[in-house]
Design a protein around this motif. Structure first.
Motif, PDB file in Angstrom:
ATOM      1  N   TYR A  19      13.571 133.459 -50.500  1.00  0.00           N
ATOM      2  CA  TYR A  19      12.843 132.938 -49.332  1.00  0.00           C
ATOM      3  C   TYR A  19      11.796 133.925 -48.834  1.00  0.00           C
ATOM      4  N   PRO A  23       8.271 131.795 -50.500  1.00  0.00           N
ATOM      5  CA  PRO A  23       8.625 130.622 -49.691  1.00  0.00           C
ATOM      6  C   PRO A  23       7.943 129.335 -50.158  1.00  0.00           C
ATOM      7  N   SER A  24       6.714 129.425 -50.667  1.00  0.00           N
ATOM      8  CA  SER A  24       6.043 128.205 -51.124  1.00  0.00           C
ATOM      9  C   SER A  24       6.715 127.648 -52.372  1.00  0.00           C
ATOM     10  N   ILE A  26       9.914 127.859 -52.972  1.00  0.00           N
ATOM     11  CA  ILE A  26      11.132 127.201 -52.470  1.00  0.00           C
ATOM     12  C   ILE A  26      10.789 125.805 -51.961  1.00  0.00           C
ATOM     13  N   GLU A  27       9.683 125.681 -51.242  1.00  0.00           N
ATOM     14  CA  GLU A  27       9.282 124.369 -50.730  1.00  0.00           C
ATOM     15  C   GLU A  27       9.006 123.393 -51.862  1.00  0.00           C
ATOM     16  N   ARG A  28       8.316 123.853 -52.897  1.00  0.00           N
ATOM     17  CA  ARG A  28       8.037 122.968 -54.054  1.00  0.00           C
ATOM     18  C   ARG A  28       9.332 122.587 -54.765  1.00  0.00           C
ATOM     19  N   LEU A  30      12.312 122.329 -53.406  1.00  0.00           N
ATOM     20  CA  LEU A  30      13.010 121.353 -52.565  1.00  0.00           C
ATOM     21  C   LEU A  30      12.388 119.967 -52.683  1.00  0.00           C
ATOM     22  N   GLU A  31      11.069 119.907 -52.772  1.00  0.00           N
ATOM     23  CA  GLU A  31      10.403 118.612 -52.956  1.00  0.00           C
ATOM     24  C   GLU A  31      10.795 117.994 -54.297  1.00  0.00           C
ATOM     25  N   ARG A  34      14.245 116.579 -53.972  1.00  0.00           N
ATOM     26  CA  ARG A  34      14.252 115.312 -53.235  1.00  0.00           C
ATOM     27  C   ARG A  34      13.862 114.144 -54.126  1.00  0.00           C
TER      28      ARG A  34
END
Length: 64
Positions: A19, A23-24, A26-28, A30-31, A34
């Motif tokens: 993290y 962090p970016s 991690i966001e990708r 998580l997307e 999903r």
């Protein structure tokens, strides 16, 4: 009990580094998670659990 605390500490270090350093990414990730259907996410989770048990068993067999 000490070994469990050591394991949790190592997990927190690795998670925290991910993290803090990316962090970016991690966001990708998580997307992307999903977008997967729920059964695929459950299978991935179970594979991680089994892999973790295998690693713990291997470490125990090596005397760690």
């Amino acid at each position: 009990m000490g070994l469990i605390l050591l394991a949790f500490g190592l997990v927190l270090i690795v998670e925290g580094l991910a993290y803090a350093l990316a962090p970016s990414l991690i966001e990708r990730m998580l997307e992307a998670l999903r977008a997967l259907p729920e059964p695929a996410r459950r299978l991935m989770g179970m594979l991680c659990v089994v892999s973790g048990f295998i690693l713990l068993w291997g470490a125990y067999q090596l005397g760690f």
